[in-house]
Every structure is written in C-alpha cells, then in structure tokens.
Write an enzyme that holds these catalytic residues in place. Sequence first.
Site, short mmCIF file in Angstrom:
data_model
loop_
_atom_site.label_atom_id
_atom_site.label_comp_id
_atom_site.label_asym_id
_atom_site.label_seq_id
_atom_site.Cartn_x
_atom_site.Cartn_y
_atom_site.Cartn_z
N ASP A 1 14.23 -27.00 -11.54
CA ASP A 1 15.57 -26.67 -11.34
C ASP A 1 15.13 -25.10 -10.44
O ASP A 1 15.11 -25.20 -9.17
CB ASP A 1 16.12 -26.35 -12.59
CG ASP A 1 17.62 -25.99 -12.59
OD1 ASP A 1 18.26 -26.59 -12.42
OD2 ASP A 1 17.94 -24.59 -12.74
N ARG B 1 17.88 -36.40 -25.81
CA ARG B 1 16.60 -36.88 -25.42
C ARG B 1 16.18 -38.37 -25.73
O ARG B 1 15.35 -38.77 -25.03
CB ARG B 1 15.82 -35.95 -26.18
CG ARG B 1 15.81 -34.62 -25.91
CD ARG B 1 14.28 -34.06 -26.53
NE ARG B 1 14.23 -32.31 -26.43
CZ ARG B 1 14.14 -31.50 -25.69
NH1 ARG B 1 13.89 -32.07 -24.57
NH2 ARG B 1 14.47 -30.05 -25.81
P1 IMP Z 1 13.37 -24.22 -14.03
O1 IMP Z 1 12.42 -23.32 -14.89
O2 IMP Z 1 14.56 -23.69 -14.01
O3 IMP Z 1 12.85 -25.01 -12.92
O4 IMP Z 1 14.14 -25.44 -15.02
C1 IMP Z 1 13.15 -26.54 -15.53
C2 IMP Z 1 13.20 -26.83 -16.87
O5 IMP Z 1 14.41 -26.69 -17.35
C3 IMP Z 1 12.78 -28.30 -17.09
O6 IMP Z 1 11.36 -28.47 -17.79
C4 IMP Z 1 13.72 -28.86 -17.89
O7 IMP Z 1 13.34 -29.14 -19.19
C5 IMP Z 1 15.05 -27.87 -17.99
N1 IMP Z 1 16.22 -28.33 -17.15
C6 IMP Z 1 16.45 -27.88 -16.01
N2 IMP Z 1 17.42 -28.42 -15.36
C7 IMP Z 1 17.75 -29.30 -16.64
C8 IMP Z 1 19.18 -30.19 -16.90
O8 IMP Z 1 19.93 -30.50 -15.82
N3 IMP Z 1 19.08 -30.83 -17.92
C9 IMP Z 1 18.00 -30.64 -18.76
N4 IMP Z 1 17.09 -29.90 -18.81
C10 IMP Z 1 17.22 -29.12 -17.40
#
Ligand code: IMP
Length: 172
Positions: A101, A163
């Site tokens: 994300d 999940r």
């Molecule tokens: P980031 O650190 O912002 O890239 O987010 C990544 C982490 O957040 C991933 O390991 C996911 O577990 C969680 N995440 C990000 N987007 C989503 C989503 O749309 N649904 C569920 N979990 C998410």
Amino acid sequence: MGIRPLFTADQIAARVEVLAGQIAMTIPGDFVVVGLLKGAAVFVADLVRALDRAGAVPEIEFMRLSSYGLAKESSGTPRLRGEVPADLSGRRVLLVDDIVDTGRSLGHAAWLLRQRRIGSLWTCTLIDKPERREVAVAVDLAGFRIGDVFVAGYGTDYAEKYRHLPYIGIVG
Ligand code: IMP
Ligand code: MG
C-alpha cells in the site's frame, strides 16, 4: 460493513500458479521465502506448493511487523514484532507480503533483512496498490494491481475479520 467479491478463489489460484512459474525462472537455485505475518500466511501456503509444481525448492520463514490495528489507514513506521529469521546471511530471499500500500511495511522488512547481510532480495506481493505509494520500494512480482480500495480475504483482514475467506473482496 460488508464485503463485495473482487477476485474469486479460482482467479487467485491461477495468478499464484503464474507467479510461481515466474519466481522459479527468476531466482536461480535455492532460496528462502520470508512471509510477513499475518496477512501473507495464506498466500505463502499456496505459493510454496505452486513453487514445488514449478520445480523450485524453497525454504519457508516468517516475520511479523506491527499492523494497522483496527484502522484502514497505515499508522506511521511499522515495527518489528519478534525476531528476524536467523541464518539468512548470504542467502537468496524472496520477501512475500499480501498487499503493498504505502510501501512502508515491505520497505521496512527489506531494510531489516539487508541488515542481516542476505545475499540477494526479491519481493513479491499478491496485491499492489501503486496509487497509494508513499515510500519507494521495489516490487518485483505482483499478482494483482488495484486502485485505492480497501480489500480483505485470503489472509488479509479488516479489523481481524475476513482472513478466512477463500476470495478477496472490497470492504465497504
Ligand atoms: P503499507 O505498509 O502501507 O504498504 O501497508 C501494507 C500492509 O498493510 C500489508 O501488509 C497489509 O497487511 C496491510 N494492508 C494494506 N492495504 C490493505 C487492504 O486493503 N486490506 C487489508 N490490509 C491492507
Ligand atoms: Mg500485512
């Protein structure tokens, strides 16, 4: 809060098979799959069996970073919970997450692994949300690219729900 199907179990299985073939061609010789808990657990379980069909012989490790908690938005820098897998020095590593994300989780996990002087690093995510990126991180392989929506299922959660679902849906 409900969930609307986005990718079916069959669509996910087909993508996992293709990804495994690409990984087997990309990473030479033996390597270690390092999955990020808890989100990537279901994906890793399917991916390693697809890797076997593709002729690869991966080892499996997991590490855990702090999570979103109950929110949909990422909260600052993720932190390591527990340990980085031991004895990865010099090894080829495939870091696997469920979703990229902002890029903070994958970026931080990659940094932690490099601190351990691993040999080479590849990254793989089931779902990439490129529009949401805030931190530059190399994503070598992605199953699906989606826009700015919050999804759950197939290991990924919304407040620890969904999940267990065999498919991925949009939460809303
Ligand atoms: P980031 O650190 O912002 O890239 O987010 C990544 C982490 O957040 C991933 O390991 C996911 O577990 C969680 N995440 C990000 N987007 C989503 C989503 O749309 N649904 C569920 N979990 C998410
Ligand atoms: Mg996660």
